[in-house]
Design a protein around this motif. Structure first.
Motif, PDB file in Angstrom:
ATOM      1  N   ASN A 119      46.227  41.771  37.879  1.00 16.05           N
ATOM      2  CA  ASN A 119      46.610  42.856  36.972  1.00 16.05           C
ATOM      3  C   ASN A 119      46.873  42.368  35.555  1.00 16.05           C
ATOM      4  OD1 ASN A 119      46.987  45.548  36.297  1.00 16.05           O
ATOM      5  ND2 ASN A 119      49.188  45.480  36.704  1.00 16.05           N
ATOM      6  N   ASP A 120      45.981  41.518  35.086  1.00 18.63           N
ATOM      7  CA  ASP A 120      45.960  41.187  33.659  1.00 18.63           C
ATOM      8  C   ASP A 120      45.530  42.454  32.916  1.00 18.63           C
ATOM      9  OD1 ASP A 120      44.956  40.400  31.073  1.00 18.63           O
ATOM     10  OD2 ASP A 120      44.769  38.351  31.799  1.00 18.63           O
ATOM     11  N   PRO A 121      46.250  42.878  31.891  1.00 16.77           N
ATOM     12  CA  PRO A 121      45.898  44.121  31.193  1.00 16.77           C
ATOM     13  C   PRO A 121      44.477  44.150  30.640  1.00 16.77           C
ATOM     14  CG  PRO A 121      48.098  43.433  30.577  1.00 16.77           C
ATOM     15  CD  PRO A 121      47.515  42.299  31.383  1.00 16.77           C
ATOM     16  N   THR A 122      43.863  42.956  30.447  1.00 13.74           N
ATOM     17  CA  THR A 122      42.507  42.918  29.908  1.00 13.74           C
ATOM     18  C   THR A 122      41.435  42.915  31.000  1.00 13.74           C
ATOM     19  OG1 THR A 122      42.379  40.487  29.803  1.00 13.74           O
ATOM     20  CG2 THR A 122      43.335  41.628  27.908  1.00 13.74           C
ATOM     21  N   ASN A 123      41.829  42.893  32.268  1.00 14.07           N
ATOM     22  CA  ASN A 123      40.845  42.860  33.349  1.00 14.07           C
ATOM     23  C   ASN A 123      40.022  44.142  33.400  1.00 14.07           C
ATOM     24  OD1 ASN A 123      41.516  40.302  34.119  1.00 14.07           O
ATOM     25  ND2 ASN A 123      42.479  40.874  36.050  1.00 14.07           N
ATOM     26  N   HIS A 124      38.793  44.009  33.866  1.00 12.29           N
ATOM     27  CA  HIS A 124      37.868  45.147  33.908  1.00 12.29           C
ATOM     28  C   HIS A 124      38.202  46.173  34.993  1.00 12.29           C
ATOM     29  CE1 HIS A 124      35.658  42.267  31.549  1.00 12.29           C
ATOM     30  NE2 HIS A 124      34.578  43.015  31.455  1.00 12.29           N
ATOM     31  N   LEU A 125      38.601  45.696  36.173  1.00 16.35           N
ATOM     32  CA  LEU A 125      38.615  46.598  37.325  1.00 16.35           C
ATOM     33  C   LEU A 125      39.799  47.567  37.415  1.00 16.35           C
ATOM     34  CD1 LEU A 125      37.145  44.291  40.127  1.00 16.35           C
ATOM     35  CD2 LEU A 125      35.975  45.849  38.547  1.00 16.35           C
ATOM     36  N   PRO A 126      41.008  47.234  36.940  1.00 16.94           N
ATOM     37  CA  PRO A 126      42.095  48.221  37.057  1.00 16.94           C
ATOM     38  C   PRO A 126      41.773  49.600  36.477  1.00 16.94           C
ATOM     39  CG  PRO A 126      43.032  46.084  36.641  1.00 16.94           C
ATOM     40  CD  PRO A 126      41.539  45.912  36.514  1.00 16.94           C
ATOM     41  N   PRO A 127      41.185  49.718  35.271  1.00 22.70           N
ATOM     42  CA  PRO A 127      40.849  51.079  34.805  1.00 22.70           C
ATOM     43  C   PRO A 127      39.867  51.801  35.725  1.00 22.70           C
ATOM     44  CG  PRO A 127      40.823  49.541  32.961  1.00 22.70           C
ATOM     45  CD  PRO A 127      40.916  48.715  34.201  1.00 22.70           C
ATOM     46  N   LEU A 128      38.904  51.060  36.289  1.00 24.21           N
ATOM     47  CA  LEU A 128      37.956  51.687  37.217  1.00 24.21           C
ATOM     48  C   LEU A 128      38.646  52.172  38.480  1.00 24.21           C
ATOM     49  CD1 LEU A 128      34.721  49.489  37.182  1.00 24.21           C
ATOM     50  CD2 LEU A 128      34.927  51.890  36.540  1.00 24.21           C
ATOM     51  N   MET A 129      39.606  51.399  38.965  1.00 21.34           N
ATOM     52  CA  MET A 129      40.341  51.825  40.155  1.00 21.34           C
ATOM     53  C   MET A 129      41.066  53.143  39.891  1.00 21.34           C
ATOM     54  SD  MET A 129      39.644  49.452  42.393  1.00 21.34           S
ATOM     55  CE  MET A 129      38.031  49.458  41.608  1.00 21.34           C
ATOM     56  N   ALA A 130      41.577  53.282  38.663  1.00 25.99           N
ATOM     57  CA  ALA A 130      42.319  54.495  38.317  1.00 25.99           C
ATOM     58  C   ALA A 130      41.418  55.721  38.265  1.00 25.99           C
ATOM     59  CB  ALA A 130      43.032  54.297  36.981  1.00 25.99           C
ATOM     60  N   THR A 131      40.252  55.606  37.628  1.00 25.79           N
ATOM     61  CA  THR A 131      39.404  56.793  37.457  1.00 25.79           C
ATOM     62  C   THR A 131      38.614  57.144  38.708  1.00 25.79           C
ATOM     63  OG1 THR A 131      37.627  55.428  36.512  1.00 25.79           O
ATOM     64  CG2 THR A 131      39.159  56.488  34.975  1.00 25.79           C
ATOM     65  N   THR A 132      38.287  56.165  39.532  1.00 28.04           N
ATOM     66  CA  THR A 132      37.500  56.460  40.738  1.00 28.04           C
ATOM     67  C   THR A 132      38.360  56.960  41.899  1.00 28.04           C
ATOM     68  OG1 THR A 132      37.639  54.140  41.460  1.00 28.04           O
ATOM     69  CG2 THR A 132      35.701  54.792  40.168  1.00 28.04           C
ATOM     70  N   GLY A 133      39.673  56.946  41.742  1.00 29.33           N
ATOM     71  CA  GLY A 133      40.548  57.411  42.809  1.00 29.33           C
ATOM     72  C   GLY A 133      40.688  56.421  43.944  1.00 29.33           C
ATOM     73  N   ALA A 134      40.589  55.130  43.627  1.00 24.04           N
ATOM     74  CA  ALA A 134      40.664  54.092  44.658  1.00 24.04           C
ATOM     75  C   ALA A 134      42.064  54.016  45.259  1.00 24.04           C
ATOM     76  CB  ALA A 134      40.275  52.745  44.064  1.00 24.04           C
ATOM     77  N   SER A 135      42.111  53.553  46.500  1.00 18.62           N
ATOM     78  CA  SER A 135      43.385  53.260  47.150  1.00 18.62           C
ATOM     79  C   SER A 135      43.339  51.845  47.700  1.00 18.62           C
ATOM     80  CB  SER A 135      43.682  54.265  48.275  1.00 18.62           C
ATOM     81  OG  SER A 135      42.659  54.235  49.264  1.00 18.62           O
ATOM     82  N   MET A 136      44.499  51.223  47.834  1.00 17.75           N
ATOM     83  CA  MET A 136      44.597  49.838  48.245  1.00 17.75           C
ATOM     84  C   MET A 136      45.394  49.728  49.540  1.00 17.75           C
ATOM     85  SD  MET A 136      44.440  50.400  44.922  1.00 17.75           S
ATOM     86  CE  MET A 136      43.494  49.877  43.503  1.00 17.75           C
ATOM     87  N   THR A 137      44.864  48.949  50.472  1.00 19.64           N
ATOM     88  CA  THR A 137      45.535  48.723  51.746  1.00 19.64           C
ATOM     89  C   THR A 137      46.217  47.361  51.710  1.00 19.64           C
ATOM     90  OG1 THR A 137      43.946  50.093  52.934  1.00 19.64           O
ATOM     91  CG2 THR A 137      45.245  48.544  54.242  1.00 19.64           C
ATOM     92  N   ILE A 138      47.517  47.365  51.995  1.00 19.03           N
ATOM     93  CA  ILE A 138      48.351  46.167  51.904  1.00 19.03           C
ATOM     94  C   ILE A 138      48.912  45.864  53.291  1.00 19.03           C
ATOM     95  CG2 ILE A 138      50.403  45.162  50.834  1.00 19.03           C
ATOM     96  CD1 ILE A 138      49.950  47.204  48.527  1.00 19.03           C
ATOM     97  N   ARG A 139      48.765  44.612  53.692  1.00 26.61           N
ATOM     98  CA  ARG A 139      49.167  44.197  55.034  1.00 26.61           C
ATOM     99  C   ARG A 139      50.389  43.293  54.993  1.00 26.61           C
ATOM    100  NH1 ARG A 139      45.782  42.920  59.517  1.00 26.61           N
ATOM    101  NH2 ARG A 139      47.120  42.403  61.286  1.00 26.61           N
ATOM    102  N   SER A 140      51.315  43.519  55.930  1.00 25.80           N
ATOM    103  CA  SER A 140      52.445  42.621  56.127  1.00 25.80           C
ATOM    104  C   SER A 140      52.506  42.270  57.606  1.00 25.80           C
ATOM    105  CB  SER A 140      53.752  43.288  55.685  1.00 25.80           C
ATOM    106  OG  SER A 140      54.090  44.349  56.561  1.00 25.80           O
ATOM    107  N   LEU A 141      53.487  41.460  57.990  1.00 27.15           N
ATOM    108  CA  LEU A 141      53.616  41.105  59.405  1.00 27.15           C
ATOM    109  C   LEU A 141      53.890  42.327  60.275  1.00 27.15           C
ATOM    110  CD1 LEU A 141      55.686  37.783  59.637  1.00 27.15           C
ATOM    111  CD2 LEU A 141      53.364  38.194  60.455  1.00 27.15           C
ATOM    112  N   GLU A 142      54.703  43.228  59.767  1.00 29.21           N
ATOM    113  CA  GLU A 142      55.148  44.348  60.581  1.00 29.21           C
ATOM    114  C   GLU A 142      54.272  45.587  60.485  1.00 29.21           C
ATOM    115  OE1 GLU A 142      57.142  42.846  58.284  1.00 29.21           O
ATOM    116  OE2 GLU A 142      58.192  41.518  59.683  1.00 29.21           O
TER     117      GLU A 142
END
Length: 272
Positions: A119-142
């Motif tokens: 999540n460097d503010p200059t990275n390309h992909l975060p703005p694309l994730m926002a406009t395309t409606g992407a979701s992120m799956t995060i895994r933990s032990l539980e």
């Protein structure tokens, strides 16, 4: 500068990786290493354990969910995005933008998960994730949880992934009828760091725009998909970008309006 001494682990399964991240408070997941290794060389970060995800082939998969959503494993590289037939069918803007990141070596190593987790503010992909409606799956032990891009990006180098957790998948809706995506950017040199990046998606006559490089997280605005409305929406967002040796805050605000309309124009032209 040489790296500090650090323990190294290369798990064979996602479960083992999550367990290692949970066992060590100072553990960091290593994807392509394009950001983390450089930060470690500069001694700006000193993890106790590097958990190398390179053997986790399940995180390199690209496919579709049962409801037709594009599913991208966190270790999918930029080069994979560029070559993927699934991406070309569902969301070709991802391949188009990935092809502009760095050079061939960077595209062969850099990953979608590493890009958005840094999540460097200059990275390309975060703005694309926002406009395309992407979701992120995060895994933990539980457990496993899924968050929207608005929840995921929280600050400079800060995301919803907490210690002991790991991003495993990015899910992006396929383009629907009448929808289109666009991208516009001004960089330092052909493949350099962004001065301002803008992603846009048009659906139902509305433009959804996400502006990068002007704040800690992408700034998202919506407007009617015409030039006057788009420029006004960006102006009304009261952007407060940094001034540095590359561009003044005033110039970045100007670029944000210009590039927002360029991205929306592309999105209108590519609508299906």
């Amino acid at each position: 500068m040489l790296l500090r001494e650090v323990e190294y682990a290369r798990p064979g399964t996602v479960e083992e990786a999550v367990a290692l991240l949970s066992e060590h408070d100072g553990a960091r997941a290593l994807a392509g290493g394009q950001t983390l290794v450089n930060v470690m060389k500069a001694r700006a970060a000193s993890p106790d354990v590097l958990v190398d995800l390179g053997d986790l082939d399940e995180l390199r998969a690209i496919g579709f969910s049962g409801d037709g959503m594009l599913e991208l494993g966190a270790m999918v590289t930029y080069a994979q995005l560029v070559r993927s037939s699934e991406v070309e069918v569902a969301r070709p803007i991802l391949a188009e933008v990935a092809a502009t990141i760095g050079d061939v070596q960077v595209r062969n190593r850099g990953t979608i998960g590493g890009n958005i987790c840094a999540n460097d503010p200059t990275n390309h992909l975060p703005p694309l994730m926002a406009t395309t409606g992407a979701s992120m799956t995060i895994r933990s032990l539980e457990s496993e949880r899924t968050v929207s891009s608005g929840e995921f990006f929280q600050g400079v180098y800060l995301t919803a992934v907490t210690p002991g957790e790991m991003l495993t998948r990015v899910t992006v809706p396929a383009l629907g009828a009448g929808e289109g995506d666009g991208w516009a950017s001004v960089t330092l040199g052909k493949d350099g760091t962004g001065i301002v990046n803008v992603a846009a998606t048009v659906r139902g006559g509305q433009a959804h725009v996400a502006i990068g490089c002007v704040s800690a997280v992408p700034v998202v605005v919506a407007a009617e998909a015409d030039e006057v409305s788009v420029r006004k929406a960006v102006a009304d967002a009261d952007l407060d970008p940094p001034s540095d040796v590359h561009a003044s805050a005033e110039y970045r605000r100007h670029l944000a309006q210009v590039l927002a309309w360029r991205a929306v124009e592309q999105a209108l032209g590519s609508a299906r």
